[in-house]
Scaffold this motif. Structure first.
Motif, mmCIF file in Angstrom:
data_model
loop_
_atom_site.group_PDB
_atom_site.id
_atom_site.type_symbol
_atom_site.label_atom_id
_atom_site.label_comp_id
_atom_site.label_asym_id
_atom_site.label_seq_id
_atom_site.Cartn_x
_atom_site.Cartn_y
_atom_site.Cartn_z
ATOM 1 N N UNK A 31 32.435 81.954 45.292
ATOM 2 C CA UNK A 31 31.002 81.997 45.588
ATOM 3 C C UNK A 31 30.733 82.688 46.916
ATOM 4 N N UNK A 32 31.541 82.360 47.932
ATOM 5 C CA UNK A 32 31.315 82.965 49.250
ATOM 6 C C UNK A 32 31.669 84.447 49.233
ATOM 7 N N UNK A 33 32.677 84.817 48.421
ATOM 8 C CA UNK A 33 33.019 86.237 48.280
ATOM 9 C C UNK A 33 31.882 87.000 47.600
ATOM 10 N N UNK A 34 31.246 86.357 46.622
ATOM 11 C CA UNK A 34 30.132 86.993 45.931
ATOM 12 C C UNK A 34 28.963 87.206 46.897
ATOM 13 N N UNK A 35 28.711 86.207 47.737
ATOM 14 C CA UNK A 35 27.654 86.353 48.741
ATOM 15 C C UNK A 35 27.983 87.495 49.702
ATOM 16 N N UNK A 36 29.261 87.559 50.091
ATOM 17 C CA UNK A 36 29.687 88.627 51.006
ATOM 18 C C UNK A 36 29.451 89.998 50.387
ATOM 19 N N UNK A 37 29.779 90.140 49.092
ATOM 20 C CA UNK A 37 29.576 91.421 48.419
ATOM 21 C C UNK A 37 28.096 91.741 48.285
ATOM 22 N N UNK A 38 27.277 90.710 48.079
ATOM 23 C CA UNK A 38 25.835 90.931 47.996
ATOM 24 C C UNK A 38 25.277 91.479 49.292
ATOM 25 N N UNK A 39 25.677 90.853 50.402
ATOM 26 C CA UNK A 39 25.211 91.316 51.715
ATOM 27 C C UNK A 39 25.765 92.703 52.038
ATOM 28 N N UNK A 40 27.025 92.947 51.650
ATOM 29 C CA UNK A 40 27.628 94.256 51.908
ATOM 30 C C UNK A 40 26.889 95.354 51.140
ATOM 31 N N UNK A 41 26.560 95.074 49.882
ATOM 32 C CA UNK A 41 25.823 96.049 49.069
ATOM 33 C C UNK A 41 24.458 96.340 49.681
ATOM 34 N N UNK A 42 23.773 95.284 50.134
ATOM 35 C CA UNK A 42 22.465 95.479 50.766
ATOM 36 C C UNK A 42 22.587 96.326 52.028
ATOM 37 N N UNK A 43 23.606 96.031 52.840
ATOM 38 C CA UNK A 43 23.799 96.773 54.087
ATOM 39 C C UNK A 43 24.086 98.252 53.820
ATOM 40 N N UNK A 44 24.946 98.520 52.827
ATOM 41 C CA UNK A 44 25.273 99.909 52.492
ATOM 42 C C UNK A 44 24.053 100.647 51.948
ATOM 43 N N UNK A 45 23.268 99.952 51.153
ATOM 44 C CA UNK A 45 22.059 100.565 50.607
ATOM 45 C C UNK A 45 21.059 100.905 51.695
ATOM 46 N N UNK A 46 20.807 99.949 52.583
ATOM 47 C CA UNK A 46 19.866 100.160 53.682
ATOM 48 C C UNK A 46 20.349 101.290 54.590
ATOM 49 N N UNK A 47 21.667 101.330 54.843
ATOM 50 C CA UNK A 47 22.226 102.376 55.695
ATOM 51 C C UNK A 47 22.009 103.763 55.085
ATOM 52 N N UNK A 48 22.236 103.885 53.775
ATOM 53 C CA UNK A 48 22.051 105.169 53.103
ATOM 54 C C UNK A 48 20.595 105.621 53.164
ATOM 55 N N UNK A 49 19.689 104.667 52.996
ATOM 56 C CA UNK A 49 18.257 104.993 53.017
ATOM 57 C C UNK A 49 17.812 105.436 54.416
ATOM 58 N N UNK A 50 18.132 104.617 55.416
ATOM 59 C CA UNK A 50 17.678 104.901 56.788
ATOM 60 C C UNK A 50 18.348 106.139 57.376
ATOM 61 N N UNK A 51 19.565 106.418 56.922
ATOM 62 C CA UNK A 51 20.296 107.566 57.445
ATOM 63 C C UNK A 51 19.777 108.886 56.887
ATOM 64 N N UNK A 52 19.366 108.876 55.624
ATOM 65 C CA UNK A 52 18.996 110.134 54.970
ATOM 66 C C UNK A 52 17.491 110.348 54.812
ATOM 67 N N UNK A 53 16.711 109.289 54.788
ATOM 68 C CA UNK A 53 15.275 109.440 54.585
ATOM 69 C C UNK A 53 14.596 110.256 55.687
ATOM 70 N N UNK A 54 14.971 110.089 56.958
ATOM 71 C CA UNK A 54 14.324 110.908 58.010
ATOM 72 C C UNK A 54 14.571 112.406 57.846
ATOM 73 N N UNK A 55 15.656 112.786 57.172
ATOM 74 C CA UNK A 55 15.984 114.206 56.994
ATOM 75 C C UNK A 55 15.436 114.789 55.693
ATOM 76 N N UNK A 56 14.725 113.957 54.923
ATOM 77 C CA UNK A 56 14.220 114.414 53.634
ATOM 78 C C UNK A 56 13.112 115.460 53.802
#
Length: 229
Positions: A31-56
């Motif tokens: 269960x805790x590993x699943x939570x960790x993966x959930x937070x990791x996925x959110x962090x990676x998604x947010x990073x991709x958005x914030x990193x590339x959206x300003x250059x769009x």
């Protein structure tokens, strides 16, 4: 294709290791590993958005892509079809983990730029780096969802192989604008997957998957007809 093969092998190897670990992990630790993966996925998604959206150069393209892609995906109901297919082989929550794995492995700068660099410049640095990262990620995913995560390796091979061949054939069509827009949409899909894993909001992420096809089509039309926005 050496880099893509390495990337694929690393995912399979990581899935085998994670699948072995899963057998000895108690439910509370899964269960805790699943939570960790959930937070990791959110962090990676947010990073991709914030990193590339300003250059769009097309700031509303990702909105149009998500809307059109969502309508296409919902009409086909990719989520339901995918779940039915996976459930034939597994009665666990593998479908959720596998959809997350596919997004994490395939939608990212390294996984998109890597095949392009390999095709145009014979530079495998991105793909080798991506392979190491995916290998570690697959261990964690497989220890949570099971060895079935290895199926994502097949999707990754087809994805990167297609990009590699496209880059070889259409060298002039590959540019940073296209990669930028695909990465923004991909980041949103990864964020959506993270929300589902954490149980915050069950999103039909796979029904949004056709959204990734919209930016290439739109940018091709813009460049072909010399349109300006």
């Amino acid at each position: 294709m050496f880099g893509t093969i390495f990337n694929t092998v690393m995912i399979i190897a990581g899935s085998i290791i994670g699948g072995i670990f899963k057998k000895g992990i108690k439910d509370e630790y899964q269960d805790i590993l699943m939570q960790a993966m959930g937070f990791a996925a959110m962090a990676l998604g947010i990073n991709a958005i914030t990193q590339h959206l300003p250059d769009s150069k097309y700031p509303i393209l990702f909105i149009v892509s998500l809307a059109l892609g969502g309508l296409i995906g919902q009409s086909i109901d990719l989520e339901l079809r995918f779940n039915k297919l996976v459930n034939k082989f597994s009665k666990s929550n593998l479908a959720e983990g596998l959809s997350t794995a596919i997004l994490l492995f395939c939608i990212g700068s390294l996984s998109i730029l890597g095949p392009v660099e390999a095709a145009l410049n014979e530079n495998y640095t991105y793909l080798l780096t991506n392979g190491m990262l995916d290998g570690i990620t697959s261990i964690v995913l497989a220890s949570t969802f099971g060895f079935g995560i290895a199926a994502a390796a097949i999707v990754l091979f087809a994805w990167q192989g297609s990009i590699y061949l496209f880059a070889k054939v259409m060298e002039s069509a590959i540019n940073t604008d296209l990669i930028n827009e695909i990465t923004i949409v991909g980041g949103i899909l990864i964020l959506s997957s993270g929300l589902s894993i954490l149980g915050i909001k069950k999103c039909k992420t796979l029904n949004l998957l056709p959204s990734l096809l919209i930016p290439p089509v739109v940018i091709f039309v813009i460049q072909a007809f010399g349109l300006h926005f």
